[in-house]
Scaffold this motif. Structure first.
Motif, PDB file in Angstrom:
ATOM      1  N   TYR A  34      -4.312  11.172  -2.227  1.00 20.09           N
ATOM      2  CA  TYR A  34      -4.400  10.114  -1.221  1.00 20.09           C
ATOM      3  C   TYR A  34      -5.702  10.065  -0.438  1.00 20.09           C
ATOM      4  O   TYR A  34      -5.899   9.167   0.375  1.00 20.09           O
ATOM      5  CB  TYR A  34      -3.237  10.259  -0.224  1.00 20.09           C
ATOM      6  CG  TYR A  34      -1.885  10.295  -0.886  1.00 20.09           C
ATOM      7  CD1 TYR A  34      -1.425   9.204  -1.627  1.00 20.09           C
ATOM      8  CD2 TYR A  34      -1.059  11.410  -0.786  1.00 20.09           C
ATOM      9  CE1 TYR A  34      -0.181   9.229  -2.237  1.00 20.09           C
ATOM     10  CE2 TYR A  34       0.194  11.438  -1.397  1.00 20.09           C
ATOM     11  CZ  TYR A  34       0.622  10.353  -2.118  1.00 20.09           C
ATOM     12  OH  TYR A  34       1.847  10.382  -2.731  1.00 20.09           O
ATOM     13  N   ARG A  47       1.416   4.433  -2.720  1.00 23.11           N
ATOM     14  CA  ARG A  47       1.416   5.880  -2.466  1.00 23.11           C
ATOM     15  C   ARG A  47       2.666   6.544  -3.035  1.00 23.11           C
ATOM     16  O   ARG A  47       2.613   7.645  -3.598  1.00 23.11           O
ATOM     17  CB  ARG A  47       1.297   6.145  -0.963  1.00 23.11           C
ATOM     18  CG  ARG A  47      -0.078   5.817  -0.394  1.00 23.11           C
ATOM     19  CD  ARG A  47      -0.250   6.349   1.019  1.00 23.11           C
ATOM     20  NE  ARG A  47      -1.622   6.171   1.449  1.00 23.11           N
ATOM     21  CZ  ARG A  47      -2.093   5.101   2.079  1.00 23.11           C
ATOM     22  NH1 ARG A  47      -1.255   4.105   2.364  1.00 23.11           N
ATOM     23  NH2 ARG A  47      -3.360   5.014   2.426  1.00 23.11           N
ATOM     24  N   GLY A  66      -7.899  -6.099 -13.280  1.00 17.98           N
ATOM     25  CA  GLY A  66      -7.099  -5.364 -12.312  1.00 17.98           C
ATOM     26  C   GLY A  66      -5.734  -5.007 -12.869  1.00 17.98           C
ATOM     27  O   GLY A  66      -5.590  -4.590 -14.023  1.00 17.98           O
ATOM     28  N   ARG A 111      -5.788   3.610  -9.860  1.00 20.24           N
ATOM     29  CA  ARG A 111      -6.233   4.489  -8.768  1.00 20.24           C
ATOM     30  C   ARG A 111      -7.741   4.686  -8.820  1.00 20.24           C
ATOM     31  O   ARG A 111      -8.415   4.778  -7.787  1.00 20.24           O
ATOM     32  CB  ARG A 111      -5.516   5.847  -8.864  1.00 20.24           C
ATOM     33  CG  ARG A 111      -5.931   6.871  -7.805  1.00 20.24           C
ATOM     34  CD  ARG A 111      -5.415   6.480  -6.447  1.00 20.24           C
ATOM     35  NE  ARG A 111      -5.801   7.439  -5.425  1.00 20.24           N
ATOM     36  CZ  ARG A 111      -6.899   7.376  -4.689  1.00 20.24           C
ATOM     37  NH1 ARG A 111      -7.733   6.353  -4.839  1.00 20.24           N
ATOM     38  NH2 ARG A 111      -7.181   8.282  -3.787  1.00 20.24           N
ATOM     39  N   GLN A 112      -8.289   4.732 -10.043  1.00 16.48           N
ATOM     40  CA  GLN A 112      -9.720   4.966 -10.210  1.00 16.48           C
ATOM     41  C   GLN A 112     -10.538   3.711  -9.955  1.00 16.48           C
ATOM     42  O   GLN A 112     -11.581   3.759  -9.305  1.00 16.48           O
ATOM     43  CB  GLN A 112      -9.995   5.474 -11.635  1.00 16.48           C
ATOM     44  CG  GLN A 112     -11.467   5.792 -11.896  1.00 16.48           C
ATOM     45  CD  GLN A 112     -11.687   6.350 -13.291  1.00 16.48           C
ATOM     46  OE1 GLN A 112     -10.733   6.535 -14.055  1.00 16.48           O
ATOM     47  NE2 GLN A 112     -12.938   6.629 -13.629  1.00 16.48           N
ATOM     48  N   TYR A 113     -10.063   2.571 -10.445  1.00 23.25           N
ATOM     49  CA  TYR A 113     -10.862   1.348 -10.397  1.00 23.25           C
ATOM     50  C   TYR A 113     -10.417   0.346  -9.328  1.00 23.25           C
ATOM     51  O   TYR A 113     -11.093  -0.657  -9.121  1.00 23.25           O
ATOM     52  CB  TYR A 113     -10.827   0.646 -11.761  1.00 23.25           C
ATOM     53  CG  TYR A 113     -11.404   1.449 -12.896  1.00 23.25           C
ATOM     54  CD1 TYR A 113     -12.758   1.777 -12.925  1.00 23.25           C
ATOM     55  CD2 TYR A 113     -10.596   1.873 -13.951  1.00 23.25           C
ATOM     56  CE1 TYR A 113     -13.282   2.521 -13.978  1.00 23.25           C
ATOM     57  CE2 TYR A 113     -11.119   2.614 -15.001  1.00 23.25           C
ATOM     58  CZ  TYR A 113     -12.460   2.930 -15.005  1.00 23.25           C
ATOM     59  OH  TYR A 113     -12.988   3.658 -16.052  1.00 23.25           O
ATOM     60  N   SER A 114      -9.257   0.607  -8.686  1.00 26.39           N
ATOM     61  CA  SER A 114      -8.731  -0.411  -7.785  1.00 26.39           C
ATOM     62  C   SER A 114      -8.252   0.220  -6.482  1.00 26.39           C
ATOM     63  O   SER A 114      -8.736   1.275  -6.079  1.00 26.39           O
ATOM     64  CB  SER A 114      -7.603  -1.172  -8.490  1.00 26.39           C
ATOM     65  OG  SER A 114      -7.272  -2.340  -7.789  1.00 26.39           O
ATOM     66  N   THR A 115      -7.243  -0.392  -5.824  1.00 23.81           N
ATOM     67  CA  THR A 115      -6.779   0.035  -4.511  1.00 23.81           C
ATOM     68  C   THR A 115      -5.289   0.362  -4.547  1.00 23.81           C
ATOM     69  O   THR A 115      -4.583   0.043  -5.505  1.00 23.81           O
ATOM     70  CB  THR A 115      -6.996  -1.086  -3.474  1.00 23.81           C
ATOM     71  OG1 THR A 115      -6.172  -2.214  -3.851  1.00 23.81           O
ATOM     72  CG2 THR A 115      -8.448  -1.518  -3.426  1.00 23.81           C
ATOM     73  N   PHE A 116      -4.810   0.998  -3.456  1.00 24.72           N
ATOM     74  CA  PHE A 116      -3.381   1.292  -3.364  1.00 24.72           C
ATOM     75  C   PHE A 116      -2.561   0.005  -3.301  1.00 24.72           C
ATOM     76  O   PHE A 116      -1.415  -0.034  -3.739  1.00 24.72           O
ATOM     77  CB  PHE A 116      -3.096   2.155  -2.122  1.00 24.72           C
ATOM     78  CG  PHE A 116      -3.400   3.617  -2.327  1.00 24.72           C
ATOM     79  CD1 PHE A 116      -2.686   4.374  -3.238  1.00 24.72           C
ATOM     80  CD2 PHE A 116      -4.410   4.240  -1.605  1.00 24.72           C
ATOM     81  CE1 PHE A 116      -2.953   5.723  -3.436  1.00 24.72           C
ATOM     82  CE2 PHE A 116      -4.696   5.584  -1.789  1.00 24.72           C
ATOM     83  CZ  PHE A 116      -3.971   6.331  -2.709  1.00 24.72           C
ATOM     84  N   THR A 117      -3.139  -1.056  -2.761  1.00 18.82           N
ATOM     85  CA  THR A 117      -2.435  -2.335  -2.708  1.00 18.82           C
ATOM     86  C   THR A 117      -2.173  -2.857  -4.116  1.00 18.82           C
ATOM     87  O   THR A 117      -1.075  -3.330  -4.430  1.00 18.82           O
ATOM     88  CB  THR A 117      -3.251  -3.368  -1.910  1.00 18.82           C
ATOM     89  OG1 THR A 117      -3.437  -2.882  -0.576  1.00 18.82           O
ATOM     90  CG2 THR A 117      -2.535  -4.709  -1.859  1.00 18.82           C
ATOM     91  N   GLU A 118      -3.189  -2.767  -5.002  1.00 23.64           N
ATOM     92  CA  GLU A 118      -3.005  -3.174  -6.392  1.00 23.64           C
ATOM     93  C   GLU A 118      -1.955  -2.318  -7.094  1.00 23.64           C
ATOM     94  O   GLU A 118      -1.145  -2.812  -7.869  1.00 23.64           O
ATOM     95  CB  GLU A 118      -4.338  -3.073  -7.148  1.00 23.64           C
ATOM     96  CG  GLU A 118      -5.260  -4.259  -6.974  1.00 23.64           C
ATOM     97  CD  GLU A 118      -4.876  -5.428  -7.860  1.00 23.64           C
ATOM     98  OE1 GLU A 118      -5.064  -5.342  -9.093  1.00 23.64           O
ATOM     99  OE2 GLU A 118      -4.372  -6.428  -7.328  1.00 23.64           O
ATOM    100  N   GLU A 160       0.831  -1.209   0.000  1.00 24.38           N
ATOM    101  CA  GLU A 160       0.000   0.000   0.000  1.00 24.38           C
ATOM    102  C   GLU A 160       0.866   1.260   0.000  1.00 24.38           C
ATOM    103  O   GLU A 160       0.567   2.238  -0.698  1.00 24.38           O
ATOM    104  CB  GLU A 160      -0.920  -0.007   1.220  1.00 24.38           C
ATOM    105  CG  GLU A 160      -1.941   1.125   1.204  1.00 24.38           C
ATOM    106  CD  GLU A 160      -2.924   1.028   2.366  1.00 24.38           C
ATOM    107  OE1 GLU A 160      -3.793   1.906   2.466  1.00 24.38           O
ATOM    108  OE2 GLU A 160      -2.830   0.068   3.148  1.00 24.38           O
TER     109      GLU A 160
END
Length: 465
Positions: A107, A40, A377, A235-242, A36
């Motif tokens: 963020y 960032r 993803g 960033r739009q469709y997924s997560t910071f982990t992805e 994550e």
């Protein structure tokens, strides 16, 4: 050709040392920083890169283009550097004043001191850009490589130091980058002072530089957009982990990107000098294209063949990135080969074509990411990005040949590209290790056979050396 091989090797020393440092540092950092936070840091880098593009005003490209035409190298250096620094300072002030809304957009919440970190990264990045360019254009390969090594060690050492003393957040990665820049700046200034004697601004000269360089700003911005659509879509469709896993997947192609960096660093001054001395050097450019294509395709398949073993060195939370990486290998391969075929656009100073090429490639990448990221993803982002760089290569090659026709052996390039896509698809969607390993070996043998003349030539040159 021997002197060019020696020149390439001298510029590539830093590249290989960076690869070794990266091979050691990346798994270490993966145990200290969670995906994550990597995500960032990746978003920070996106904004930093676009700010750097605006700050440079395309004058870094002017410095490269006019370096061998102008007698006073110091005057060329300062007339490109000063406007870039002044503009960068203005952007830095905006970062500091609007820190909170910028942080919230990136963020979702306010991170203190983020504006100051952007400013420090930007200003050291501008200075480091010209620091490296000055040495690069003098073709001081060993010194250039030394600065590369110093920057990499500073980056790694700074990141680990800040992780251990402050926190395991993305701040540590950003601060490590700043430490790397400053370390290389100090070393470069001490080693290259004679080439940087201060010279006043020359308005007429600056006007010439801006006329050539400014068209690179929109084209570079579009290229930034083209190369960043994947992370923007995630960033739009997924997560910071992805995003973090996707950023880690890029590490698998870092060796290829270092090859790309080492070659383009050496190639640009050589190509311009060769053209200025003899603008009918087409056989030389064709041979260079053949050699580069052969080496890159073989290196790409080699890296893909060992991708799963490499990711065993990472923390367990990063292992899934091995299925994201394969299509990303097309980025450094196609970009680097295109550097040998795009020369006609730059020689003829038809730089507006870069805007057209990058725009079309960016549109294709946007459509691909919009379609695939919601379904696959990070793997979808990688597929779209890799295929878009094939289009990027084709457009650059076709348009450049209109202005400077060179009989490149495109049939072999397209065939090997198709073989690489096959391996990348298997590495992304197939989890049968035996099948994948056999496929990599067969494709490797096929490429060696397709480019047997190139490898025979390289072997003979190395044997003579």
């Amino acid at each position: 050709m021997k002197q060019y091989l020696r020149g390439f090797l001298s510029f590539s020393l830093g590249t290989w040392f960076r690869a070794i440092i990266g091979f050691i540092s990346t798994p270490v950092i993966s145990y200290l920083i969670v995906p994550e936070e990597f995500g960032r840091a990746s978003m920070f880098t996106l904004v930093y890169n676009v700010a750097l593009l605006f700050s440079l005003l395309g004058l870094d490209q002017s410095f490269v283009r006019y370096y061998y035409e102008k007698q006073d190298k110091s005057e060329t250096f300062w007339n490109c550097l000063i406007p870039s620094v002044v503009f960068g300072m203005g952007i830095s002030v905006i970062f500091i004043l609007f820190e909170r809304p910028l942080s919230v957009v990136l963020y979702g919440k306010h991170y203190r001191w983020i504006g100051l970190l952007f400013a420090l990264s930007l200003l050291t990045g501008i200075l480091q850009r010209y620091n490296q360019l000055s040495i690069r254009m003098q073709k001081k390969g060993i010194l250039f490589s030394t600065l590369d090594i110093i920057s990499s060690l500073g980056n790694f050492g700074g990141t680990v130091l800040f992780v251990l003393t402050l926190s395991g957040s993305f701040y540590a990665i950003v601060l490590g980058q700043i430490v790397g820049n400053i370390s290389a700046l100090i070393a470069g200034f001490l080693a290259d002072r004679s080439s940087r004697k201060f010279a006043k601004l020359n308005i007429n000269l600056l006007r010439i530089f801006l006329k050539y360089g400014l068209p690179f700003v929109p084209s570079s911005l579009l290229y930034w957009l083209f190369s960043s659509i994947d992370r923007i879509s995630l960033r739009q469709y997924s997560t910071f982990t992805e995003i973090g896993l996707y950023s880690a997947a890029f590490k698998i192609v870092s060796v290829m990107q270092l090859l790309q960096s080492g070659f383009t660093t050496f190639w640009i001054p050589v190509a311009y000098e060769k053209y200025e001395l003899n603008n009918d050097s087409k056989e030389f450019f064709k041979k260079a294209n053949t050699m580069v294509s052969a080496i890159l395709f073989v290196a790409g398949i080699f890296v893909l063949g060992f991708k799963d073993l490499i990711f065993l060195l990472f923390a367990k939370s990063y292992r899934e990135a091995s299925y994201i990486a394969p299509f990303l290998i097309l980025y450094p391969i196609m970009y680097t080969i295109s550097e040998t075929t795009v020369l006609g656009i730059n020689f003829s100073k038809k730089t507006h074509w870069h805007i057209v090429i990058t725009s079309l490639s960016a549109i294709a990448n946007f459509l691909g990411n919009t379609l695939l990221v919601p379904i696959l993803g990070a793997r979808g982002a990688a597929v779209s990005t890799g295929l878009s760089y094939i289009l990027f290569f084709i457009l650059r090659t076709v348009i450049a040949k209109k202005y400077y026709p060179v009989d490149f052996d495109l049939g072999r390039i397209y065939l090997c590209t198709l073989l690489t896509i096959t391996v990348a698809a298997a590495g992304t969607f197939v989890k049968n290790y035996a099948f994948y390993g056999i496929l990599c070996v067969l494709v490797m043998l096929a490429i060696l056979l397709i480019y047997r003349d190139a490898f025979s030539y390289i072997k003979n040159q190395l044997r003579k050396k």
